[in-house]
Design an enzyme around this catalytic site. Structure first.
Site, PDB file in Angstrom:
ATOM      1  N   LYS A  11      69.649  -3.166   8.663  1.00 22.31           N
ATOM      2  CA  LYS A  11      70.941  -2.949   9.342  1.00 22.31           C
ATOM      3  C   LYS A  11      71.960  -3.984   8.889  1.00 22.31           C
ATOM      4  O   LYS A  11      73.125  -3.657   8.649  1.00 22.31           O
ATOM      5  CB  LYS A  11      70.759  -3.014  10.869  1.00 22.31           C
ATOM      6  CG  LYS A  11      70.011  -1.834  11.465  1.00 22.31           C
ATOM      7  CD  LYS A  11      70.790  -0.530  11.337  1.00 22.31           C
ATOM      8  CE  LYS A  11      70.047   0.647  11.928  1.00 22.31           C
ATOM      9  NZ  LYS A  11      70.593   1.954  11.488  1.00 22.31           N
ATOM     10  N   SER A  44      72.892  -2.054  15.287  1.00 24.43           N
ATOM     11  CA  SER A  44      71.995  -2.359  16.410  1.00 24.43           C
ATOM     12  C   SER A  44      72.224  -3.782  16.883  1.00 24.43           C
ATOM     13  O   SER A  44      72.584  -4.670  16.084  1.00 24.43           O
ATOM     14  CB  SER A  44      70.549  -2.207  15.922  1.00 24.43           C
ATOM     15  OG  SER A  44      69.664  -2.811  16.837  1.00 24.43           O
ATOM     16  N   TYR A  57      63.391  -3.939   9.706  1.00 21.06           N
ATOM     17  CA  TYR A  57      64.323  -2.896  10.184  1.00 21.06           C
ATOM     18  C   TYR A  57      65.697  -3.504  10.447  1.00 21.06           C
ATOM     19  O   TYR A  57      66.723  -3.003   9.966  1.00 21.06           O
ATOM     20  CB  TYR A  57      63.779  -2.248  11.464  1.00 21.06           C
ATOM     21  CG  TYR A  57      64.834  -1.524  12.260  1.00 21.06           C
ATOM     22  CD1 TYR A  57      65.345  -0.303  11.831  1.00 21.06           C
ATOM     23  CD2 TYR A  57      65.356  -2.076  13.442  1.00 21.06           C
ATOM     24  CE1 TYR A  57      66.336   0.352  12.554  1.00 21.06           C
ATOM     25  CE2 TYR A  57      66.334  -1.431  14.172  1.00 21.06           C
ATOM     26  CZ  TYR A  57      66.826  -0.211  13.728  1.00 21.06           C
ATOM     27  OH  TYR A  57      67.811   0.422  14.438  1.00 21.06           O
TER      28      TYR A  57
HETATM   29  P1  NAD Z   1      66.101   9.416  15.151  1.00 16.75           P
HETATM   30  O1  NAD Z   1      64.941   9.076  14.300  1.00 16.75           O
HETATM   31  O2  NAD Z   1      65.875  10.281  16.339  1.00 16.75           O
HETATM   32  O3  NAD Z   1      67.250  10.087  14.270  1.00 16.75           O
HETATM   33  C1  NAD Z   1      67.438   9.766  12.905  1.00 16.75           C
HETATM   34  C2  NAD Z   1      67.539  11.077  12.141  1.00 16.75           C
HETATM   35  O4  NAD Z   1      67.771  10.803  10.772  1.00 16.75           O
HETATM   36  C3  NAD Z   1      66.264  11.923  12.215  1.00 16.75           C
HETATM   37  O5  NAD Z   1      66.594  13.241  12.607  1.00 16.75           O
HETATM   38  C4  NAD Z   1      65.695  11.879  10.788  1.00 16.75           C
HETATM   39  O6  NAD Z   1      65.032  13.082  10.459  1.00 16.75           O
HETATM   40  C5  NAD Z   1      66.950  11.662   9.969  1.00 16.75           C
HETATM   41  N1  NAD Z   1      66.762  10.959   8.694  1.00 16.75           N
HETATM   42  C6  NAD Z   1      66.103   9.796   8.478  1.00 16.75           C
HETATM   43  N2  NAD Z   1      66.173   9.459   7.182  1.00 16.75           N
HETATM   44  C7  NAD Z   1      66.903  10.427   6.556  1.00 16.75           C
HETATM   45  C8  NAD Z   1      67.340  10.613   5.222  1.00 16.75           C
HETATM   46  N3  NAD Z   1      67.064   9.737   4.256  1.00 16.75           N
HETATM   47  N4  NAD Z   1      68.085  11.720   4.941  1.00 16.75           N
HETATM   48  C9  NAD Z   1      68.394  12.605   5.909  1.00 16.75           C
HETATM   49  N5  NAD Z   1      68.010  12.471   7.186  1.00 16.75           N
HETATM   50  C10 NAD Z   1      67.271  11.383   7.506  1.00 16.75           C
HETATM   51  O7  NAD Z   1      66.783   8.023  15.597  1.00 16.75           O
HETATM   52  P2  NAD Z   1      67.920   7.733  16.675  1.00 16.75           P
HETATM   53  O8  NAD Z   1      67.313   7.018  17.815  1.00 16.75           O
HETATM   54  O9  NAD Z   1      68.741   8.935  16.913  1.00 16.75           O
HETATM   55  O10 NAD Z   1      68.752   6.652  15.877  1.00 16.75           O
HETATM   56  C11 NAD Z   1      69.859   7.003  15.069  1.00 16.75           C
HETATM   57  C12 NAD Z   1      70.376   5.758  14.382  1.00 16.75           C
HETATM   58  O11 NAD Z   1      70.707   4.767  15.363  1.00 16.75           O
HETATM   59  C13 NAD Z   1      69.375   5.108  13.434  1.00 16.75           C
HETATM   60  O12 NAD Z   1      70.077   4.632  12.308  1.00 16.75           O
HETATM   61  C14 NAD Z   1      68.834   3.946  14.247  1.00 16.75           C
HETATM   62  O13 NAD Z   1      68.399   2.895  13.445  1.00 16.75           O
HETATM   63  C15 NAD Z   1      70.066   3.544  15.057  1.00 16.75           C
HETATM   64  N6  NAD Z   1      69.721   2.854  16.308  1.00 16.75           N
HETATM   65  C16 NAD Z   1      68.877   3.445  17.205  1.00 16.75           C
HETATM   66  C17 NAD Z   1      68.531   2.788  18.370  1.00 16.75           C
HETATM   67  C18 NAD Z   1      67.585   3.419  19.366  1.00 16.75           C
HETATM   68  O14 NAD Z   1      67.053   2.697  20.217  1.00 16.75           O
HETATM   69  N7  NAD Z   1      67.332   4.714  19.349  1.00 16.75           N
HETATM   70  C19 NAD Z   1      69.055   1.518  18.626  1.00 16.75           C
HETATM   71  C20 NAD Z   1      69.923   0.933  17.707  1.00 16.75           C
HETATM   72  C21 NAD Z   1      70.249   1.625  16.541  1.00 16.75           C
HETATM   73  C1  UD1 Z   2      63.525  -2.288  20.496  1.00 20.19           C
HETATM   74  C2  UD1 Z   2      63.495  -2.840  19.109  1.00 20.19           C
HETATM   75  C3  UD1 Z   2      64.886  -3.330  18.725  1.00 20.19           C
HETATM   76  C4  UD1 Z   2      65.904  -2.206  18.865  1.00 20.19           C
HETATM   77  C5  UD1 Z   2      65.858  -1.699  20.295  1.00 20.19           C
HETATM   78  C6  UD1 Z   2      66.830  -0.554  20.442  1.00 20.19           C
HETATM   79  C7  UD1 Z   2      61.174  -3.678  18.948  1.00 20.19           C
HETATM   80  C8  UD1 Z   2      60.315  -4.894  18.808  1.00 20.19           C
HETATM   81  N1  UD1 Z   2      62.514  -3.918  19.058  1.00 20.19           N
HETATM   82  O1  UD1 Z   2      63.796  -3.379  21.295  1.00 20.19           O
HETATM   83  O2  UD1 Z   2      64.922  -3.816  17.404  1.00 20.19           O
HETATM   84  O3  UD1 Z   2      67.202  -2.674  18.566  1.00 20.19           O
HETATM   85  O4  UD1 Z   2      64.533  -1.273  20.613  1.00 20.19           O
HETATM   86  O5  UD1 Z   2      66.502   0.313  21.432  1.00 20.19           O
HETATM   87  O6  UD1 Z   2      60.714  -2.543  18.901  1.00 20.19           O
HETATM   88  N2  UD1 Z   2      57.909  -2.597  26.811  1.00 20.19           N
HETATM   89  C9  UD1 Z   2      56.732  -2.616  27.549  1.00 20.19           C
HETATM   90  N3  UD1 Z   2      55.802  -1.644  27.290  1.00 20.19           N
HETATM   91  C10 UD1 Z   2      55.999  -0.668  26.349  1.00 20.19           C
HETATM   92  C11 UD1 Z   2      57.213  -0.655  25.608  1.00 20.19           C
HETATM   93  C12 UD1 Z   2      58.137  -1.650  25.871  1.00 20.19           C
HETATM   94  O7  UD1 Z   2      56.525  -3.476  28.395  1.00 20.19           O
HETATM   95  O8  UD1 Z   2      55.109   0.171  26.154  1.00 20.19           O
HETATM   96  C13 UD1 Z   2      58.912  -3.634  27.097  1.00 20.19           C
HETATM   97  C14 UD1 Z   2      59.222  -4.498  25.894  1.00 20.19           C
HETATM   98  O9  UD1 Z   2      58.381  -5.608  25.857  1.00 20.19           O
HETATM   99  C15 UD1 Z   2      60.686  -4.891  26.182  1.00 20.19           C
HETATM  100  C16 UD1 Z   2      61.227  -3.713  27.001  1.00 20.19           C
HETATM  101  O10 UD1 Z   2      60.102  -2.990  27.464  1.00 20.19           O
HETATM  102  O11 UD1 Z   2      60.703  -6.022  26.984  1.00 20.19           O
HETATM  103  C17 UD1 Z   2      62.100  -2.784  26.174  1.00 20.19           C
HETATM  104  O12 UD1 Z   2      61.370  -2.434  25.012  1.00 20.19           O
HETATM  105  P1  UD1 Z   2      61.957  -1.408  23.925  1.00 20.19           P
HETATM  106  O13 UD1 Z   2      62.344  -0.149  24.600  1.00 20.19           O
HETATM  107  O14 UD1 Z   2      60.985  -1.328  22.804  1.00 20.19           O
HETATM  108  O15 UD1 Z   2      63.321  -2.091  23.454  1.00 20.19           O
HETATM  109  P2  UD1 Z   2      63.597  -3.540  22.818  1.00 20.19           P
HETATM  110  O16 UD1 Z   2      62.462  -4.445  23.003  1.00 20.19           O
HETATM  111  O17 UD1 Z   2      64.904  -4.000  23.322  1.00 20.19           O
END
Ligand code: NAD
Ligand code: UD1
Length: 339
Positions: free
Chosen positions: A153, A124, A149
């Site tokens: 990572k 991330s 969190y």
């Molecule tokens: P998500 O929660 O939708 O998907 C994660 C999946 O992993 C889920 O289906 C959950 O059931 C499964 N899981 C969790 N722990 C497990 C375990 N111990 N064993 C087996 N399955 C398990 O999340 P996502 O948004 O698809 O994110 C996927 C990855 O990307 C995560 O590692 C997250 O930290 C990373 N990531 C997500 C974002 C974002 O904004 N969505 C941003 C940066 C990084």
């Molecule tokens: C969040 C995570 C970050 C992660 C990233 C990935 C937090 C504090 N940080 O960041 O660690 O890597 O997602 O997708 O959760 N906002 C509003 N109202 C809301 C929700 C969000 O105004 O109800 C604003 C937030 O203040 C921010 C922007 O929208 O400025 C985006 O928010 P969000 O989608 O949570 O993403 P990140 O803040 O980038």
């Protein structure tokens, strides 16, 4: 390639499963469904026209994970499984370290003993911390994060790099910026449990009438309209980035570990996102300004040139497409997945 996709029923994993099939690979899903629903798998089968081999257990189960990897004939693993709510990670840090670091440890050991050579890991942009200059570049040091969190990572990145350097599975560290959007079919998308933490799913739930209004967390940031800017990228672009990294590592046995930013390379503000979603959905998004959210940064986006040069990947889909596809998913599935 036959590819194990941990967390393959989740938001990003499910879109990557579809893309893997489209690109001629054979994905196998491992998911505990702690943050997803089993009905996702039927949607994946509908979209791909294939049976998706699925294993339902927790990756931290050493015996089951070893058995799956030993017998699975996998060419690679894409590792999405983990917990991802920043706020929650401050309340239950042990659970976050246990699940995120613990599952990665079990997986890396199982891959090492089974001889699975390639791992693509979900990292991330949060690993750049609060002090990195924008745009973020992969070479920035020192890495840091202001929440548990993010620190899980960082630990996972270091663990996987050390294992790779010692001759274990070679690893791609993919640092995602802000993934949003949904598959253009509207059949799979983001379905957070409870109140959404992130901007896009919250906006989508307001648009569909599940929530009354959006709170804009601060409008006094040093940005053009006072609201924070983020680097949103379409989840299908992100899925394509995983396949590109997988194929790159397979084609370059000399590359032991490498980080790539996956982002669009420019910032969009909260107010701009609201306007784009109103236009895509034809619905108003009622919103009010609320206090800043602790830990939020004013603005950051990726320097994504390394991924473009080395992987031949760039984020192609526009903010308008991200909103239109999110709306198709949310309006067709107002309560998310069934079951
Ligand atoms: P998500 O929660 O939708 O998907 C994660 C999946 O992993 C889920 O289906 C959950 O059931 C499964 N899981 C969790 N722990 C497990 C375990 N111990 N064993 C087996 N399955 C398990 O999340 P996502 O948004 O698809 O994110 C996927 C990855 O990307 C995560 O590692 C997250 O930290 C990373 N990531 C997500 C974002 C974002 O904004 N969505 C941003 C940066 C990084
Ligand atoms: C969040 C995570 C970050 C992660 C990233 C990935 C937090 C504090 N940080 O960041 O660690 O890597 O997602 O997708 O959760 N906002 C509003 N109202 C809301 C929700 C969000 O105004 O109800 C604003 C937030 O203040 C921010 C922007 O929208 O400025 C985006 O928010 P969000 O989608 O949570 O993403 P990140 O803040 O980038």
């Amino acid at each position: 390639m036959r590819v194990l996709v941990t967390g393959g029923a989740g938001y990003i994993g499910s879109h990557t499963v579809v893309r893997l099939v489209e690109d001629g690979h054979e994905p196998v899903v491992l998911d505990s469904f702690v943050n997803s629903r089993p009905s996702v798998i039927a949607r994946l089968e509908e979209l791909t026209g294939r049976t998706i081999e699925t294993h339902s257990f927790d990756l931290r189960d050493v015996d089951k994970t070893n058995a799956l990897l030993d017998d699975g004939r996998f060419d690679a693993v894409i590792h999405f499984a983990g917990l991802k709510a920043v706020g929650e990670s401050s309340q239950i840090p042990l659970e976050y370290y246990d699940n995120n670091v613990g599952s990665t440890l079990v997986l890396a050991r199982a891959m090492d003993r089974a001889g699975v050579p390639v791992l693509v890991f979900s990292s991330s942009a949060t690993v750049y911390g609060e002090l990195a200059p924008v745009p973020y570049v992969e070479t920035h040091e020192p890495l840091a994060s202001n929440n548990p969190y993010g620190r899980t990572k960082l630990v996972q990145e270091m663990l996987l790099s050390d294992v790779a350097t010692a001759g274990g599975p070679r690893v791609a560290l993919l640092r995602y910026f802000n993934p949003v959007g949904a598959h253009p079919s509207g059949r799979i998308g983001e379905d957070p449990h409870g109140v959404p933490n992130n901007l896009m799913p919250f906006i989508a739930q307001v648009a569909v009438g599940r929530r009354e209004q959006l709170q804009v967390f601060g409008n006094d940031y040093p940005t053009p309209d006072g609201t924070p800017q983020r680097d949103y990228l379409h989840v299908v672009d992100l899925a394509e980035g995983h396949v590109a990294a997988l194929e790159y590592l397979s084609d370059h046995p000399d590359v032991v570990e490498r980080a790539w930013n996956l982002g669009g390379g420019h910032g969009t503000s909260v107010l701009e996102m609201i306007a784009a979603f109103e236009s895509a959905s034809g619905r108003p998004i009622p919103h009010e300004v609320a206090p800043r959210r602790t830990g939020d940064l004013a603005a950051f986006w990726a320097d994504a040139s390394r991924a473009e040069t080395e992987l031949g990947w760039r984020a192609e889909r526009s903010i308008e497409q991200m909103c239109a596809d999110t709306w198709r998913w949310q309006s067709g599935n107002p309560q998310g997945y069934p079951g």
